[in-house]
Scaffold this active site. Structure first.
Site, short mmCIF file in Angstrom:
data_model
loop_
_atom_site.label_atom_id
_atom_site.label_comp_id
_atom_site.label_asym_id
_atom_site.label_seq_id
_atom_site.Cartn_x
_atom_site.Cartn_y
_atom_site.Cartn_z
N GLU A 1 1.78 -17.17 -30.16
CA GLU A 1 1.23 -17.12 -28.81
C GLU A 1 0.21 -18.22 -28.57
OE1 GLU A 1 1.58 -12.37 -27.92
OE2 GLU A 1 0.03 -13.04 -29.26
N CYS B 1 -5.51 -22.39 -25.69
CA CYS B 1 -5.85 -21.91 -27.03
C CYS B 1 -4.55 -21.84 -27.83
CB CYS B 1 -6.49 -20.53 -26.86
SG CYS B 1 -6.83 -19.69 -28.38
N CYS C 1 -1.97 -14.55 -40.24
CA CYS C 1 -3.14 -15.13 -40.91
C CYS C 1 -3.40 -14.36 -42.20
CB CYS C 1 -4.36 -15.05 -40.01
SG CYS C 1 -5.82 -15.84 -40.75
N CYS D 1 -9.72 -10.77 -41.93
CA CYS D 1 -10.98 -10.31 -41.31
C CYS D 1 -10.75 -8.90 -40.73
CB CYS D 1 -11.41 -11.27 -40.21
SG CYS D 1 -11.61 -12.95 -40.81
N CYS E 1 -9.93 -8.29 -36.82
CA CYS E 1 -8.94 -9.15 -36.15
C CYS E 1 -7.53 -8.60 -36.28
CB CYS E 1 -9.02 -10.55 -36.74
SG CYS E 1 -7.80 -11.68 -36.07
N CYS F 1 -9.62 -12.88 -27.60
CA CYS F 1 -9.82 -13.26 -29.00
C CYS F 1 -9.48 -12.11 -29.92
CB CYS F 1 -11.29 -13.60 -29.26
SG CYS F 1 -11.83 -15.05 -28.44
N1 SAH Z 1 -9.05 -18.32 -37.65
C1 SAH Z 1 -9.93 -18.99 -36.78
C2 SAH Z 1 -9.41 -19.13 -35.35
C3 SAH Z 1 -8.66 -17.95 -34.79
S1 SAH Z 1 -9.63 -16.48 -34.53
C4 SAH Z 1 -11.31 -18.34 -36.78
O1 SAH Z 1 -11.45 -17.26 -37.35
O2 SAH Z 1 -12.22 -18.94 -36.23
C5 SAH Z 1 -10.43 -16.91 -33.02
C6 SAH Z 1 -11.72 -16.15 -32.73
O3 SAH Z 1 -11.44 -14.78 -32.40
C7 SAH Z 1 -12.70 -16.10 -33.90
O4 SAH Z 1 -13.97 -16.54 -33.47
C8 SAH Z 1 -12.76 -14.62 -34.26
O5 SAH Z 1 -14.01 -14.30 -34.80
C9 SAH Z 1 -12.47 -13.97 -32.93
N2 SAH Z 1 -11.99 -12.61 -33.01
C10 SAH Z 1 -11.13 -12.09 -33.90
N3 SAH Z 1 -10.92 -10.77 -33.66
C11 SAH Z 1 -11.68 -10.45 -32.58
C12 SAH Z 1 -11.88 -9.25 -31.83
N4 SAH Z 1 -11.23 -8.12 -32.13
N5 SAH Z 1 -12.74 -9.29 -30.80
C13 SAH Z 1 -13.38 -10.43 -30.46
N6 SAH Z 1 -13.20 -11.61 -31.10
C14 SAH Z 1 -12.36 -11.61 -32.16
FE1 SF4 Z 2 -7.58 -15.12 -39.41
FE2 SF4 Z 2 -8.37 -13.52 -37.44
FE3 SF4 Z 2 -10.01 -14.05 -39.46
FE4 SF4 Z 2 -9.44 -15.98 -37.66
S1 SF4 Z 2 -10.54 -14.08 -37.27
S2 SF4 Z 2 -9.47 -16.15 -39.93
S3 SF4 Z 2 -7.29 -15.44 -37.21
S4 SF4 Z 2 -8.05 -12.95 -39.63
#
Ligand code: SAH
Ligand code: SF4
Length: 369
Positions: A96, A109, A116, A120, A123, A338
Site C-alpha cells: 500500500e 507515503c 516488516c 514493534c 504496529c 500510520c
Molecule cells: N519502519 C519505519 C517506517 C514505517 S512505520 C519506521 O518505523 O519508522 C511509519 C510510522 O508509523 C512510524 O513512525 C511508526 O512509529 C508509526 N506507527 C506504527 N504503528 C502505529 C500506530 N498503531 N499508531 C500510530 N503510529 C504508528
Molecule cells: Fe516495522 Fe511497523 Fe516497526 Fe516501522 S513501526 S519498523 S513498519 S514494525
C-alpha cells in the site's frame, strides 16, 4: 520468488545500469537517458511508445528487456481526503501507498517491504512479519504508477518512506530507488523532498548519511531504553544511546532537521514527565517532533490518550523550545493511518490472511501471529 519473466526489468536499473545494458547492445550511451525519461517522465511501459528510438532498436529492447510496475488494484478515499492505494505486484503480493493531502500538493507515503520483520508492538504491519523486500522497481513504481494514472499524480511533491516495512532493512534497493527518484533522467525529485523513516537501525543510518544527502525521520516512541526495548525489539540490538549519537552526527540536507516521531500511547509513554525526559535526551540535536496519537486497530494492545494529555505532552516540548507537530490522524476510517497498513484487499486486516496470492494458486503466508 517466482520467475514470472526472465527478461530484466529496466525499472530495476539505475541510469548507470541502463547505460551498461544498452552499451552491451552496441548502442550509444545517451540512449539510456532517453529510455529512462520515457519510463519516468512519460510513464511508458511499452517500448513501442518511445518515438525517438528506431524501430529496430525498440524491437531489440522488447526481446531482451521489459518495463514492469506495480498495478493499482484499488483506491480508497477517506473523509479527510487521504487516499489509500492498494498495489498488486507481479508475484501476487499486495502493498500500500498513502496519498496525504497538504495545502497545495500531495505527499506520497510509500512502502519499502511486503510486511516488516521488526516486530514493534504497536504496529499492525509488524504483526504479520516480513514476506519479502521490495525491488527498486516496486518502490519507485508506486510513485510512477500514481503519477501517470491518477488526477493527483502530477501534484505529488513529497515522498516519505513511511509505508509498510523498514527502509533500512532493505538498504540496497531503497538506495537504488532513491537514486532513480532523484535522477534528472528519472522521476526528478529533489533530495530535499524525500524522507526516509526508520525504527533505528543505527549502522545503516550512518551508512545512509555517507551515501546520500536525504531527510531522516526516526521513530523514537519512548523516552528510555527499558520502555523502548519493550515497545521496539530493535532497541535491544541498537540501543537509544547509540541511536541518538548517530542522529547527532547525521548530515541532514542544509537547513533541515531530523524528525523524531513519537506515538503517544495512553499510560505507556505519554506523561508530562516523559515529555521532559525526552526533551533532555535530545538536547542539542538539530531536530523537531512529530507526535502521533496511537492509531488503534482490531486487537491492538494500546489506546490513544485523551486529547488533554496529548496537548499537555505537546506543550511541554514547545516550552522546551522544540518545534512540535501533533499529527492529526489521517485516513483512519480506511486504515490508512500510520501503523495501520497491512496490504490486505479491502483494507480490513484479517488474521492469517496472506500478503500474497501466489500466482500458481498456492498461498504463501505473511508471518506468524
Ligand atoms: N519502519 C519505519 C517506517 C514505517 S512505520 C519506521 O518505523 O519508522 C511509519 C510510522 O508509523 C512510524 O513512525 C511508526 O512509529 C508509526 N506507527 C506504527 N504503528 C502505529 C500506530 N498503531 N499508531 C500510530 N503510529 C504508528
Ligand atoms: Fe516495522 Fe511497523 Fe516497526 Fe516501522 S513501526 S519498523 S513498519 S514494525
Amino acid at each position: 520468488m517466482k520467475n514470472y519473466d526472465a527478461k530484466p526489468n529496466l525499472s530495476d536499473m539505475s541510469l548507470d545500469e541502463i547505460e551498461g545494458f544498452i552499451a552491451r547492445l552496441g548502442k550509444e550511451k545517451y540512449r539510456a537517458r532517453q529510455v529512462m525519461k520515457w519510463i519516468y517522465r512519460a510513464g511508458a511501459t511499452d517500448f513501442d511508445e518511445m518515438t525517438n528510438l528506431s524501430k529496430v532498436f525498440k524491437e531489440e529492447l522488447e526481446k531482451l528487456a521489459r518495463i514492469a510496475l506495480p498495478l493499482i488494484e484499488e483506491i480508497q478515499e477517506a473523509r479527510d481526503g487521504t487516499k489509500k492505494v492498494l498495489f498488486r505486484l507481479e508475484d501476487g503480493c499486495f502493498i500500500e501507498s498513502v496519498l496525504i493531502r497538504e495545502k497545495n500538493h500531495w505527499t506520497q507515503c510509500v512502502s519499502t517491504q511486503v510486511g516488516c520483520a521488526m516486530g514493534c508492538r504497536f504496529c499492525l504491519t509488524g504483526r504479520y512479519g516480513l514476506e519479502r523486500n521490495l525491488l527498486p522497481s516496486e518502490i519507485v513504481g508506486q510513485i510512477t504508477a500514481l503519477r501517470f494514472n491518477t488526477p493527483e499524480g502530477e501534484n505529488i511533491k513529497n515522498i516519505v518512506m513511511m509505508g509498510m516495512g523498514e527502509p533500512l532493512a532493505n538498504y540496497q534497493n531503497v538506495l537504488k530507488a532513491i537514486m532513480i527518484i532523484t535522477s534528472d533522467a528519472g522521476a526528478g525529485f529533489s533530495k530535499r523532498k524525500i524522507t526516509v523513516s526508520t525504527c533505528g537501525v543505527t549502522p545503516m543510518i550512518r551508512k545512509l548519511g555517507e551515501d546520500v544527502s536525504i531527510n531522516l525521520a526516526v521513530s523514537l516512541n519512548a523516552p528510555d531504553e527499558k520502555r523502548r526495548s519493550y515497545l521496539m525489539p530493535v532497541n535491544k540490538k541498537f540501543p537509544l544511546k547509540g541511536l541518538i549519537a548517530a542522529c547527532r552526527e547525521y548530515p541532514m540536507p542544509r537547513r533541515r532537521r531530523i524528525t523524531f516521531e513519537y506515538i503517544l500511547m495512553n499510560g505507556i509513554n505519554d506523561s508530562e514527565k516523559d515529555a521532559r525526559t525526552l526533551a533532555a535526551l535530545l538536547r542539542g540535536v538539530h531536530c523537531k517532533f512529530n507526535l502521533i496519537p496511537f492509531n488503534e486497530f482490531p486487537g491492538s494492545e494500546f489506546k490513544r490518550p485523551p486529547d488533554k494529555k496529548i496537548r499537555a505532552f505537546h506543550d511541554v516540548l514547545v516550552q522546551e523550545h522544540y518545534t512540535t507537530m501533533t499529527r492529526p490522524s489521517k485516513g483512519d476510517e480506511i486504515s490508512a493511518a500510520c501503523g495501520q497498513l497491512s496490504g490486505r484487499r479491502g483494507g480490513r486486516p484479517l488474521p492469517n490472511q496472506p500478503f500474497c496470492d501466489s500466482v500458481d494458486g498456492k498461498q504463501s503466508h505473511g508471518g506468524d501471529i
